[in-house]
Design a protein around this motif. Structure first.
Motif, PDB file in Angstrom:
ATOM      1  N   SER A 179      40.060  36.829  39.470  1.00  0.00           N
ATOM      2  CA  SER A 179      41.492  36.617  39.679  1.00  0.00           C
ATOM      3  C   SER A 179      41.741  35.728  40.895  1.00  0.00           C
ATOM      4  O   SER A 179      42.734  35.006  40.953  1.00  0.00           O
ATOM      5  N   MET A 180      40.816  35.757  41.843  1.00  0.00           N
ATOM      6  CA  MET A 180      40.967  34.908  43.029  1.00  0.00           C
ATOM      7  C   MET A 180      40.741  33.432  42.701  1.00  0.00           C
ATOM      8  O   MET A 180      41.210  32.561  43.441  1.00  0.00           O
ATOM      9  N   ILE A 181      40.051  33.158  41.608  1.00  0.00           N
ATOM     10  CA  ILE A 181      39.888  31.766  41.179  1.00  0.00           C
ATOM     11  C   ILE A 181      41.254  31.132  40.928  1.00  0.00           C
ATOM     12  O   ILE A 181      41.469  29.953  41.235  1.00  0.00           O
ATOM     13  N   VAL A 232      50.934  33.316  41.627  1.00  0.00           N
ATOM     14  CA  VAL A 232      51.645  34.545  41.262  1.00  0.00           C
ATOM     15  C   VAL A 232      50.855  35.312  40.207  1.00  0.00           C
ATOM     16  O   VAL A 232      50.675  36.532  40.316  1.00  0.00           O
ATOM     17  N   LEU A 233      50.357  34.611  39.198  1.00  0.00           N
ATOM     18  CA  LEU A 233      49.565  35.252  38.155  1.00  0.00           C
ATOM     19  C   LEU A 233      48.295  35.871  38.737  1.00  0.00           C
ATOM     20  O   LEU A 233      47.928  36.998  38.396  1.00  0.00           O
ATOM     21  N   PHE A 265      45.271  40.608  40.361  1.00  0.00           N
ATOM     22  CA  PHE A 265      44.528  41.292  41.427  1.00  0.00           C
ATOM     23  C   PHE A 265      45.078  42.700  41.639  1.00  0.00           C
ATOM     24  O   PHE A 265      44.326  43.675  41.649  1.00  0.00           O
ATOM     25  N   ILE A 266      46.387  42.806  41.782  1.00  0.00           N
ATOM     26  CA  ILE A 266      47.012  44.116  41.990  1.00  0.00           C
ATOM     27  C   ILE A 266      46.809  45.003  40.766  1.00  0.00           C
ATOM     28  O   ILE A 266      46.514  46.197  40.887  1.00  0.00           O
ATOM     29  N   GLY A 267      46.940  44.424  39.580  1.00  0.00           N
ATOM     30  CA  GLY A 267      46.734  45.188  38.353  1.00  0.00           C
ATOM     31  C   GLY A 267      45.327  45.727  38.235  1.00  0.00           C
ATOM     32  O   GLY A 267      45.119  46.881  37.834  1.00  0.00           O
ATOM     33  N   ILE A 268      44.340  44.929  38.597  1.00  0.00           N
ATOM     34  CA  ILE A 268      42.944  45.364  38.550  1.00  0.00           C
ATOM     35  C   ILE A 268      42.706  46.499  39.542  1.00  0.00           C
ATOM     36  O   ILE A 268      42.029  47.485  39.234  1.00  0.00           O
TER      37      ILE A 268
END
Length: 102
Positions: A60-62, A77-78, A83-86
Motif C-alpha cells: 500500500s505504501m507503493i 488517499v487510496l 494502509f488503515i484498512g489493512i
C-alpha cells in the motif's frame, strides 16, 4: 519520498523475517508476554501472518510513492485508506477467534 521508501524496505525486511516463522520478538506485545503465556500460542503461525501483513502494508505504501512521482493525489488517499484498512483488519483478525492459540 525517501522516508516512505526506507519504510517500505524496512517493512519488506520484517516481512521476510516474519514469513520464515522466526522473529516473534519483533511482534509488539507478544515479546513482552511471560514464557508460559507465549507457549499457549502458535508463534510460527502468528509470525507468518504478521509477515503477510508487513508485505501488504509495504504494497500500500507503493501507492504513496507513485502519488508523489506522478503527482496524483487520489493515489495517496487510496494508499492511506488501504494502509488503515489493512491495520484494522489484521488487528481484528488476530485478536478474535483464538486463531493463533495452540
Amino acid at each position: 519520498m525517501t522516508g516512505t521508501v526506507i519504510g517500505m524496505v524496512l517493512f519488506v525486511g520484517f516481512g521476510i523475517i516474519l514469513s520464515s516463522g522466526r522473529g516473534s520478538s519483533l511482534i509488539a506485545g507478544f515479546n513482552t508476554l511471560p514464557q508460559e503465556e507465549k507457549d499457549k500460542y502458535d508463534s510460527v503461525a502468528l509470525c507468518k501472518f504478521m509477515g503477510k501483513v508487513m508485505f501488504a502494508l509495504s504494497s500500500s505504501m507503493i501507492l504513496w510513492v507513485l502519488s508523489e512521482v506522478y503527482e496524483i493525489n487520489w493515489l495517496l488517499v487510496l494508499g492511506i485508506i488501504l494502509f488503515i484498512g489493512i491495520v484494522v483488519f489484521s488487528l481484528i483478525y488476530a485478536n478474535t477467534g483464538n486463531r493463533f492459540k495452540k
